[in-house]
Design a protein around this motif. Structure first.
Motif, PDB file in Angstrom:
ATOM      1  N   GLU A 150      10.301  10.376  -8.286  1.00  0.00           N
ATOM      2  CA  GLU A 150       9.924  11.117  -7.080  1.00  0.00           C
ATOM      3  C   GLU A 150       8.798  10.442  -6.310  1.00  0.00           C
ATOM      4  N   GLY A 151       8.380   9.220  -6.702  1.00  0.00           N
ATOM      5  CA  GLY A 151       7.289   8.546  -6.006  1.00  0.00           C
ATOM      6  C   GLY A 151       5.932   9.114  -6.343  1.00  0.00           C
ATOM      7  N   ILE A 152       5.742   9.512  -7.600  1.00  0.00           N
ATOM      8  CA  ILE A 152       4.477  10.141  -8.012  1.00  0.00           C
ATOM      9  C   ILE A 152       3.687   9.229  -8.941  1.00  0.00           C
ATOM     10  N   GLY A 153       4.367   8.418  -9.737  1.00  0.00           N
ATOM     11  CA  GLY A 153       3.716   7.665 -10.806  1.00  0.00           C
ATOM     12  C   GLY A 153       2.596   6.762 -10.328  1.00  0.00           C
ATOM     13  N   LEU A 154       2.851   5.922  -9.310  1.00  0.00           N
ATOM     14  CA  LEU A 154       1.820   4.991  -8.847  1.00  0.00           C
ATOM     15  C   LEU A 154       0.677   5.713  -8.143  1.00  0.00           C
ATOM     16  N   ALA A 155       0.997   6.787  -7.412  1.00  0.00           N
ATOM     17  CA  ALA A 155      -0.072   7.573  -6.790  1.00  0.00           C
ATOM     18  C   ALA A 155      -0.974   8.170  -7.863  1.00  0.00           C
ATOM     19  N   HIS A 156      -0.359   8.709  -8.920  1.00  0.00           N
ATOM     20  CA  HIS A 156      -1.126   9.260 -10.031  1.00  0.00           C
ATOM     21  C   HIS A 156      -1.959   8.168 -10.701  1.00  0.00           C
ATOM     22  N   THR A 157      -1.374   6.979 -10.855  1.00  0.00           N
ATOM     23  CA  THR A 157      -2.082   5.861 -11.489  1.00  0.00           C
ATOM     24  C   THR A 157      -3.319   5.463 -10.693  1.00  0.00           C
ATOM     25  N   ARG A 158      -3.176   5.337  -9.363  1.00  0.00           N
ATOM     26  CA  ARG A 158      -4.337   4.970  -8.549  1.00  0.00           C
ATOM     27  C   ARG A 158      -5.401   6.066  -8.573  1.00  0.00           C
ATOM     28  N   ALA A 159      -4.986   7.335  -8.555  1.00  0.00           N
ATOM     29  CA  ALA A 159      -5.956   8.427  -8.620  1.00  0.00           C
ATOM     30  C   ALA A 159      -6.736   8.365  -9.936  1.00  0.00           C
ATOM     31  N   LEU A 160      -6.058   8.084 -11.034  1.00  0.00           N
ATOM     32  CA  LEU A 160      -6.752   7.959 -12.323  1.00  0.00           C
ATOM     33  C   LEU A 160      -7.718   6.783 -12.312  1.00  0.00           C
ATOM     34  N   ALA A 161      -7.298   5.663 -11.726  1.00  0.00           N
ATOM     35  CA  ALA A 161      -8.184   4.495 -11.669  1.00  0.00           C
ATOM     36  C   ALA A 161      -9.433   4.804 -10.852  1.00  0.00           C
ATOM     37  N   TYR A 162      -9.273   5.525  -9.739  1.00  0.00           N
ATOM     38  CA  TYR A 162     -10.435   5.910  -8.946  1.00  0.00           C
ATOM     39  C   TYR A 162     -11.396   6.764  -9.770  1.00  0.00           C
ATOM     40  N   ARG A 163     -10.855   7.689 -10.554  1.00  0.00           N
ATOM     41  CA  ARG A 163     -11.718   8.547 -11.372  1.00  0.00           C
ATOM     42  C   ARG A 163     -12.498   7.734 -12.394  1.00  0.00           C
ATOM     43  N   LEU A 164     -11.940   6.625 -12.832  1.00  0.00           N
ATOM     44  CA  LEU A 164     -12.621   5.770 -13.802  1.00  0.00           C
ATOM     45  C   LEU A 164     -13.555   4.757 -13.133  1.00  0.00           C
ATOM     46  N   GLY A 165     -13.675   4.835 -11.827  1.00  0.00           N
ATOM     47  CA  GLY A 165     -14.547   3.893 -11.113  1.00  0.00           C
ATOM     48  C   GLY A 165     -13.887   2.565 -10.827  1.00  0.00           C
ATOM     49  N   GLU A 205       0.829  -1.211   0.000  1.00  0.00           N
ATOM     50  CA  GLU A 205       0.000   0.000   0.000  1.00  0.00           C
ATOM     51  C   GLU A 205       0.862   1.259   0.000  1.00  0.00           C
ATOM     52  N   ARG A 206       2.010   1.159   0.591  1.00  0.00           N
ATOM     53  CA  ARG A 206       2.887   2.329   0.717  1.00  0.00           C
ATOM     54  C   ARG A 206       3.303   2.875  -0.643  1.00  0.00           C
ATOM     55  N   ILE A 207       3.526   2.006  -1.624  1.00  0.00           N
ATOM     56  CA  ILE A 207       4.028   2.463  -2.921  1.00  0.00           C
ATOM     57  C   ILE A 207       3.000   3.300  -3.672  1.00  0.00           C
ATOM     58  N   PHE A 208       1.716   3.251  -3.245  1.00  0.00           N
ATOM     59  CA  PHE A 208       0.693   4.054  -3.913  1.00  0.00           C
ATOM     60  C   PHE A 208       0.520   5.427  -3.260  1.00  0.00           C
ATOM     61  N   ASP A 209       1.277   5.688  -2.172  1.00  0.00           N
ATOM     62  CA  ASP A 209       1.199   7.001  -1.532  1.00  0.00           C
ATOM     63  C   ASP A 209       2.051   7.999  -2.311  1.00  0.00           C
ATOM     64  N   LEU A 210       1.630   9.252  -2.263  1.00  0.00           N
ATOM     65  CA  LEU A 210       2.344  10.309  -2.981  1.00  0.00           C
ATOM     66  C   LEU A 210       3.719  10.535  -2.362  1.00  0.00           C
ATOM     67  N   PHE A 211       4.739  10.600  -3.234  1.00  0.00           N
ATOM     68  CA  PHE A 211       6.126  10.841  -2.850  1.00  0.00           C
ATOM     69  C   PHE A 211       6.697   9.719  -1.984  1.00  0.00           C
ATOM     70  N   ARG A 212       6.120   8.508  -2.079  1.00  0.00           N
ATOM     71  CA  ARG A 212       6.636   7.373  -1.309  1.00  0.00           C
ATOM     72  C   ARG A 212       7.138   6.310  -2.276  1.00  0.00           C
ATOM     73  N   ARG A 213       8.289   5.705  -1.945  1.00  0.00           N
ATOM     74  CA  ARG A 213       8.871   4.669  -2.778  1.00  0.00           C
ATOM     75  C   ARG A 213       9.279   3.493  -1.898  1.00  0.00           C
ATOM     76  N   SER A 214       9.617   2.374  -2.542  1.00  0.00           N
ATOM     77  CA  SER A 214       9.959   1.161  -1.800  1.00  0.00           C
ATOM     78  C   SER A 214      11.226   0.550  -2.380  1.00  0.00           C
ATOM     79  N   GLY A 215      11.972  -0.158  -1.525  1.00  0.00           N
ATOM     80  CA  GLY A 215      13.142  -0.875  -1.992  1.00  0.00           C
ATOM     81  C   GLY A 215      14.346   0.029  -2.176  1.00  0.00           C
ATOM     82  N   VAL A 216      15.335  -0.488  -2.916  1.00  0.00           N
ATOM     83  CA  VAL A 216      16.570   0.251  -3.176  1.00  0.00           C
ATOM     84  C   VAL A 216      16.282   1.418  -4.111  1.00  0.00           C
ATOM     85  N   GLN A 217      16.710   2.626  -3.728  1.00  0.00           N
ATOM     86  CA  GLN A 217      16.431   3.833  -4.514  1.00  0.00           C
ATOM     87  C   GLN A 217      17.569   4.081  -5.515  1.00  0.00           C
ATOM     88  N   ASP A 218      17.682   3.191  -6.496  1.00  0.00           N
ATOM     89  CA  ASP A 218      18.738   3.338  -7.493  1.00  0.00           C
ATOM     90  C   ASP A 218      18.191   3.732  -8.856  1.00  0.00           C
TER      91      ASP A 218
END
Length: 501
Positions: free
Chosen positions: A457-472, A440-453
């Motif tokens: 900025e931790g935005i992509g998955l948060a943006h993806t979930r927000a778009l999915a919510y808008r689509l129902g 669940e943490r990886i879907f939070d804004l500006f949050r990432r998981s694992g090795v940061q190599d």
């Protein structure tokens, strides 16, 4: 909901227990009645067979007595008249005596008392028959007077009387058994009737109680329905009002994010501009220091040289890095804000073509990292917003490419199916995977998981979930470290613009 019976509130759970208890009690009553009826029928059949057996034994005894009387009558007639027909009657009756005794003995094998009685009866018969045979034989040989004398002998007559008395004893024993068996049959029938009566009373009580409870529950339901009807009289209007409030609040948040991001950009631009000025000034100072070192090295000490050559460039580099990161964050917030204000435009989409298009747009990355990209033969088509779904799929595929595990050939598989009028799409890879605690943490804004190599900025998955919510829809992940990840997109088969609310 609670049921009120005579001002006593009964929860639904108690009502369910009452109904189940009543049904169980009624079922047990019927089961008990059925088992008792079966037992009574079996008992009646058994007792009836024993009663019939008693009648058979009595009939056998009667047949024996009749045969004995017939033999005695034939003997007497032969002694008195000398007619041969009477002798034949005697002999025919005599032949039947021992077979009848054997039958009586077989019929009473289960009764030791009757076995003793039939043994005595056989003994008496065997002791009496010689006198009878001798008297008949004397008449046949012409010694009629001697045969009559023998007939009148008290011993023979006494034997006949005792034999008949013994047969009567056996008959009385069978009558005694018959009375016992009749009483057992009557008791079994009485038990059946009592059980049926008790079961009937229980069923009547259960039925009356169930009707009383159900009527009370129905009255409570009717009252609740009327109250609910009043509460829901303007529910649609209330929902519209709340929806409008939520839309206004959402728009206000988006406006606020846009304004804040826009206002932050102005000072950020100034900071970035002055950073460039500082870089220019640092170059001028470095040139000046180089000139001083060439013409008058004694004027510049070590601290000045360190400040110009190391401290100042390092500080400017930190400022530059921070401002660039802040610029990316502000751009991401602005992008999210603009995306939230964009209207949803549903259209029918060929998901096979859409996934292939996403794969083609990332072809150079797939080929560069030697990643196999495959799309299932037949994916379900859906009606939704094209731009939003393209961004969702692009972000997930790009995320899978970015976090491939080194040392093995990469693989990305696209699957899809329909479940309960919902379209399920899966993007599965064999990359690094995600620790279950971070699902669940990886879907939070500006949050990432694992090795940061990897950049981001931790935005992509948060943006993806927000778009999915808008689509129902929703997005979830199934993954373990080192075993790849499967992102699962759950979307309605047919979206409408109103679902955005």
């Amino acid at each position: 909901m609670r049921l009120s019976l005579k001002n006593v509130a009964v929860p639904d759970a108690w009502f369910n227990r009452l109904v189940i208890g009543a049904i169980t009690l009624g079922f047990l009553a019927l089961l008990t009645t059925g088992l008792t009826a079966y037992h009574s029928v079996q008992e009646n059949q058994f007792h009836s067979s024993r009663v019939n057996h008693t009648f058979v034994v009595e009939r056998a005894i009667t047949d024996f007595l009749a045969a004995m009387d017939r033999a005695e009558a034939g003997r007497r007639g032969y002694l008195l008249t000398g007619v041969a027909a009477h002798a034949e009657t005697y002999h025919d009756a005599r032949k039947r005596l021992f077979p009848l005794l054997a039958r009586i003995r077989d019929l009473t094998r289960d009764n030791p008392r009757q076995q003793a009685n039939v043994a005595r009866l056989i003994a008496l018969t065997r002791s009496d028959l010689p006198f009878m045979d001798q008297s008949v034989a004397l008449v046949r040989s012409g010694q009629r007077d001697e045969g009559v004398r023998q007939f009148r002998n008290s011993v023979g007559r006494r034997a006949i009387t005792v034999l008949r008395a013994q047969a009567t004893v056996m008959t009385d024993e069978e009558n005694r058994l018959l009375a016992i068996r009749d009483a057992a049959t009557t008791g079994s029938i009485r038990l059946f009737y009592v059980t049926v009566a008790v079961a009937g009373m229980m069923l009547v009580m259960v039925g009356a109680g169930s009707i009383w409870v159900i009527l009370g529950y129905t009255r409570s339901l009717t009252a609740s329905r009327d109250a609910l009807r009043l509460l829901n009289a303007d529910l649609e209007g209330a929902v519209r009002e709340r929806t409008a409030d939520l839309q206004r609040a959402n728009e206000e948040i988006q406006r606020f994010a846009y304004i804040v991001s826009h206002d932050l950009r102005s000072p950020l631009v100034n900071v970035m501009g002055f950073t460039s000025e500082l870089e220019g000034a640092a170059r001028t100072l470095r040139a000046l220091l180089d000139k001083v070192d060439a013409e008058a090295p004694h004027l510049a000490d070590g601290d000045a040289r360190m400040a110009v050559n190391e401290d100042l460039p390092e500080a400017i580099g930190f400022i530059r890095t921070s401002t660039e990161k802040m610029d990316r964050l502000i751009n991401a917030i602005l992008r999210l804000s603009r995306e939230g204000r964009r209207p949803i435009t549903p259209e029918k989409l060929d998901m096979n073509a859409l996934f292939r298009s996403v794969g083609d747009s990332h072809r150079h990355q797939l080929d560069g990292k030697e990643i196999d990209f495959s799309v299932a033969h037949k994916l379900p088509s859906i009606v939704t917003d094209r731009l939003a779904i393209e961004q969702i799929l692009g972000n997930l595929v790009e995320n899978a490419i970015k976090y491939m595990a080194p040392g093995r050939r990469g693989r990305i598989e696209i699957r899809g199916r329909i479940e309960n009028q919902r379209a399920i799409f899966e993007i599965a890879d064999n990359g690094r995977g995600v620790d279950p605690k971070d699902h669940e943490r990886i879907f939070d804004l500006f949050r990432r998981s694992g090795v940061q190599d990897q950049p981001g900025e931790g935005i992509g998955l948060a943006h993806t979930r927000a778009l999915a919510y808008r689509l129902g829809g929703t997005i979830s992940i199934d993954s373990e470290l080192g075993r790849g990840a499967t992102f699962r997109i759950n979307l309605p088969v047919a979206s409408t613009a109103e679902q955005e609310a």
